[in-house]
Enzyme design. Structure first.
Site, PDB file in Angstrom:
ATOM      1  N   ARG A 221      11.504   2.031   4.130  1.00  0.00           N
ATOM      2  CA  ARG A 221      10.654   1.505   4.798  1.00  0.00           C
ATOM      3  C   ARG A 221      11.794   0.166   5.557  1.00  0.00           C
ATOM      4  NH1 ARG A 221       4.855   1.369   5.806  1.00  0.00           N
ATOM      5  NH2 ARG A 221       4.576  -0.500   7.153  1.00  0.00           N
TER       6      ARG A 221
ATOM      7  N   LYS B 162      22.402  -6.772   1.597  1.00  0.00           N
ATOM      8  CA  LYS B 162      22.313  -7.089   3.167  1.00  0.00           C
ATOM      9  C   LYS B 162      23.782  -7.175   3.630  1.00  0.00           C
ATOM     10  CE  LYS B 162      18.119  -9.675   4.195  1.00  0.00           C
ATOM     11  NZ  LYS B 162      17.509 -11.081   4.463  1.00  0.00           N
TER      12      LYS B 162
ATOM     13  N   HIS C 204       5.595   6.931  10.939  1.00  0.00           N
ATOM     14  CA  HIS C 204       5.257   6.795   9.592  1.00  0.00           C
ATOM     15  C   HIS C 204       4.718   7.973   9.212  1.00  0.00           C
ATOM     16  CE1 HIS C 204       3.824   4.930   6.106  1.00  0.00           C
ATOM     17  NE2 HIS C 204       2.544   4.427   6.616  1.00  0.00           N
TER      18      HIS C 204
ATOM     19  N   ARG D  96       0.892  -1.253   0.100  1.00  0.00           N
ATOM     20  CA  ARG D  96      -0.031   0.064   0.167  1.00  0.00           C
ATOM     21  C   ARG D  96       0.862   1.304  -0.052  1.00  0.00           C
ATOM     22  NH1 ARG D  96      -4.832  -0.023   1.716  1.00  0.00           N
ATOM     23  NH2 ARG D  96      -4.599  -1.975   2.276  1.00  0.00           N
ATOM     24  N   THR D  97       1.903   1.487   1.024  1.00  0.00           N
ATOM     25  CA  THR D  97       2.759   2.785   0.950  1.00  0.00           C
ATOM     26  C   THR D  97       3.596   2.653  -0.197  1.00  0.00           C
ATOM     27  OG1 THR D  97       2.640   2.355   3.402  1.00  0.00           O
ATOM     28  CG2 THR D  97       4.343   3.820   2.412  1.00  0.00           C
TER      29      THR D  97
END
Lengths: 307, 307, 307
Positions: free
Chosen positions: A104, A83, A132, A54-55
């Protein structure tokens, strides 16, 4: 001046800076076609170390609708190669390819740390249960659009007020505007944390009450901000059974409300808002989705300094 | 003419062809805005059968900054549906949708095989431990940009010179230029393979020495190309402990170096370059990231024949 | 008028509506450069709840070649966050960001259900073994392009005619045109289902025969539509061994065919079409891939109402 700035915490910007974002967002809403080439040649990097479709969609649609482009990853899997390196190096590398970054991360503070090394503006798109800020911008723009103001409002916050980061941020954000009354609607177990009450509400001598049942107070509200109440968060099943229906908004409860109530929800919802309400003109949560895209368009344009 | 060609091996192009790419890259660096629509309407397909976020981002940013567009997959998972078919069919299919393809594959030779069936130019974006030609182009352009030339240089290669495909390719590539001296800095276990020395260095009578310690030779270098030394690659722990600090570049060692040394690294780094050096003007590895994007822009434009 | 419509089932559109799509696709094929900005500022959402790289690429390339943009997810993993919510809410949310949606879902009927809530045109990009209407559009456009007509043709369908959803849809679709003869080539176990024969072929009194061996009938065909026969689908190994070569198209069988036969295949193929045939001018399956992109370009433009 917002050009070149980062957005990590919803409180990073002054009221005036927020106003300049909302004002640009409003111009975009009214004349979207004037802005379709504003970010031509610019690239947004979307680094989603935890998935949030969604974001991510909201950020990507925002950049694309400004004429910009997007590169990124949407979950840790495809970023595995990165990573091995520090987040500082990743941000420096991605900053070499892009003009602005949305990150995020499951770890609190990761966006803040990344911003220290970022050669381009960096936006926190959510760091664990911490912050957020673009959700808060979305909530504020929605209120401003549906009410025409961010002052002189009675705001009901309903559901899990203990763990919900969006409601905490919204309380902090709205406490900066004039003559706001909060009605905090939750089970006892899930009341607003003491530090929020002490440091924000009491400190600023704001008007607020705490109640257990939505139906008792819905008639007083200008804004009703719904969130989900998870069964696991109750201390005992008896309380859950006694109270659960108080946190579900349906037609019956909505009958008690003002005709100009505005219902918000950060989404996704489970069953805390009945689908039968979706067509009611007071339901604003899908418009809120659109405002989320528009406020991100304005934010990106401001941080890039193109407007 | 590079139009319509594939790039599989760093040696596929002549010195003159490379020069035409570097020359275009330089024009792009100096006047980026002149190139933002060069690839309008063109599509790059990025087929990453193994994840490599860094390389993928570089290709995607390159194409987007030329005004082109991108479709692709970033790891085997999302390509699972295509697993049932031969790489020849996949390339023919993707070649029907796109104008140019970048393929990364864990199997050596897969890009070469794919290129035999490709209706569009195909770029090897890394095939196992085999070839990674756009990394070599990146390294060459970086040296050219920071030194102004690819000749008359003393180049130190430091770290794991046995298994590192980037250093092998760089030795081959630099051996084509005039008056290059190599200083090969590595533990005995991780020395440059004999076939590289026999077929490249000795055959061309190139000037080179092999040493064990960076600090002994750093003062002679124009270029220092760092790579990582993995503990697992040592024969015994005693050697590792004795030597490991020799392959870590820090302020102390850098004090011995020329003021115009240029430090390169293919990234990601672990600890072989101390972060305290990042701000030193001799640190070129994050600029190298940018040059990687610019050289890919030039390469794509040349293979598409739009410049 | 196709503007604002959804496409869920291949039969959703009339012959005339299909004709308008094919006619636009033909214009695009002949003058691609006239259409590169047709969808400027429009966004396609690609929601792939099951991976299908091929179909996703075709949709994305189609939208990008029209000047539009794309957001989406390519497998369930990256959409996990949206799993908690109903498909209705997801479609409403994505519809707030985009102008048109293509959805692939493992559950039959999911696209239909989603379309009931979609604020924008929604295209079924495949729902389980149920429908895949843009594959049917692809097949029809290919036949129209290679034969110049969709009438007066003898069409051989070869392989697994029992479970193959593409062949069922193609039979239904072609049965709407004039003077079509079907030759159904399959092992007995994998014959066309009775309901297809009863409801389509018999009901419309269409000319068809069922045979077991491709070599018996290949000389009669104008179109040969190949599909794969999976070993697991045979009742016994003896049958499989006896028949398997009858469903593999190779040079020997192709010698028996008309010089203007057109060979189609929905791809991916395994071994049912020998690679030695790929260069034969009668092999149309890689052109079919291109027609799939062109027909999706036309479809998107029609549903958006920009043409």
């Amino acid at each position: 001046m917002l050009k070149g700035r980062h957005l990590i915490d919803p409180q990073d910007f002054t009221i005036e800076e927020l106003e300049s974002i909302f004002s640009l967002a409003e111009k975009i809403i009214n004349n979207q076609e004037d802005f379709t080439h504003l970010c031509d040649g610019k690239i947004l990097g979307t680094l989603f170390y935890e998935p949030s479709t969604r974001t991510r969609f909201s950020f990507e649609a925002a950049m694309l609708r400004l004429g910009g482009k997007v590169i990124g990853f949407s979950e840790p899997g495809s970023s595995s190669v990165m990573k091995g390196e520090s987040i500082a190096d990743t941000i420096k590398t991605v900053g070499a390819y892009t003009d602005i970054i949305a990150i995020r991360h499951p770890k609190e503070g990761a966006p803040k740390y990344g911003s220290l090394y970022s050669p381009v503006p960096l936006i926190n798109a959510g760091d664990g249960g911490h912050q957020h800020p673009t959700q808060t911008l979305t909530d504020l723009l929605t209120i401003k659009q549906v009410k025409g103001t961010l002052s002189n409002l009675t705001i009901g916050l309903c559901g899990d007020l203990k763990f919900g980061r969006t409601v905490h941020s919204l309380i902090k954000a709205m406490s900066r505007y004039e003559n706001i009354k909060f009605i905090l609607i939750s089970p006892k177990e899930l009341q607003t944390p003491k530090y929020i009450k002490a440091e924000i509400l009491d400190k600023k001598s704001l008007d607020y009450v705490e109640v257990e049942r939505l139906e008792e107070v819905i008639d007083q509200l200008d804004i009703l901000y719904m969130t989900r109440v998870q069964k696991e968060r109750f201390f005992n099943e008896a309380d859950y059974i006694r109270l659960k229906d108080s946190y579900i908004l349906d037609k019956a409860k909505l009958k008690l409300a003002k005709p100009d109530l505005s219902i918000l929800h950060p989404l996704p919802r489970v069953n805390e808002i009945s689908m039968e309400i979706d067509e009611d003109p007071r339901a604003c949560y899908f418009n809120q989705v659109k405002y989320g895209m528009f406020v991100r368009m304005a934010l990106i344009a401001k941080l890039l300094g193109v407007k």
